[in-house]
Write a protein that holds these residues in place. Structure first.
Motif, short mmCIF file in Angstrom:
data_model
loop_
_atom_site.label_atom_id
_atom_site.label_comp_id
_atom_site.label_asym_id
_atom_site.label_seq_id
_atom_site.Cartn_x
_atom_site.Cartn_y
_atom_site.Cartn_z
N LEU A 1 3.07 6.05 -2.76
CA LEU A 1 4.23 6.78 -3.27
C LEU A 1 4.14 6.99 -4.77
N ALA A 2 3.74 5.96 -5.51
CA ALA A 2 3.60 6.09 -6.96
C ALA A 2 2.55 7.14 -7.31
N LYS A 3 1.45 7.18 -6.57
CA LYS A 3 0.40 8.17 -6.83
C LYS A 3 0.91 9.58 -6.53
N CYS A 4 1.63 9.74 -5.44
CA CYS A 4 2.16 11.07 -5.10
C CYS A 4 3.16 11.55 -6.14
N GLU B 1 2.29 15.60 -12.70
CA GLU B 1 1.20 16.23 -13.43
C GLU B 1 1.09 17.71 -13.10
N VAL B 2 1.28 18.07 -11.83
CA VAL B 2 1.22 19.48 -11.44
C VAL B 2 2.33 20.25 -12.12
N THR B 3 3.53 19.70 -12.13
CA THR B 3 4.66 20.36 -12.78
C THR B 3 4.42 20.50 -14.28
N THR C 1 0.82 -1.21 0.00
CA THR C 1 0.00 0.00 0.00
C THR C 1 0.86 1.26 0.00
N SER C 2 1.99 1.23 0.69
CA SER C 2 2.89 2.39 0.69
C SER C 2 3.48 2.63 -0.69
N SER C 3 3.79 1.56 -1.40
CA SER C 3 4.35 1.75 -2.75
C SER C 3 3.30 2.33 -3.69
#
Length: 82
Positions: A45-48, A54-56, A40-42
């Motif tokens: 992290l991938a989503k973040c 995408e923001v950049t 779940t952490s991976s």
């Protein structure tokens, strides 16, 4: 596709390894919970990382559009009356 296949293989291999370890149910449960936490952490992290990218990308497209508009409106041969 390769990333999804390798993820599935590693998840199955770890689950199989935890199931076959010569441990009691409490230790096996602890390792299984650790595996679930890592998975779940991976994903988080991938989503973040994806969201930050995408923001950049969006902000750089907005900056490029502004620059293109300024360059399109600029006339280097325009004489200004003072």
């Amino acid at each position: 596709m390769q990333a999804a296949i390798s993820f599935a293989i590693s998840l199955v291999a770890m689950s199989f390894g935890i199931a076959k370890l010569p441990l009691g149910p409490w230790e096996r449960g602890f390792l299984a919970l650790g595996l679930i936490f890592v998975v779940t952490s991976s994903f988080t992290l991938a989503k973040c990382v994806r969201d930050r990218q995408e923001v950049t990308e969006v902000s750089s497209r907005v900056d490029k559009a502004r620059l293109d508009k300024l360059l399109a409106e600029h006339d280097p041969f325009e004489t200004k009356n003072l």
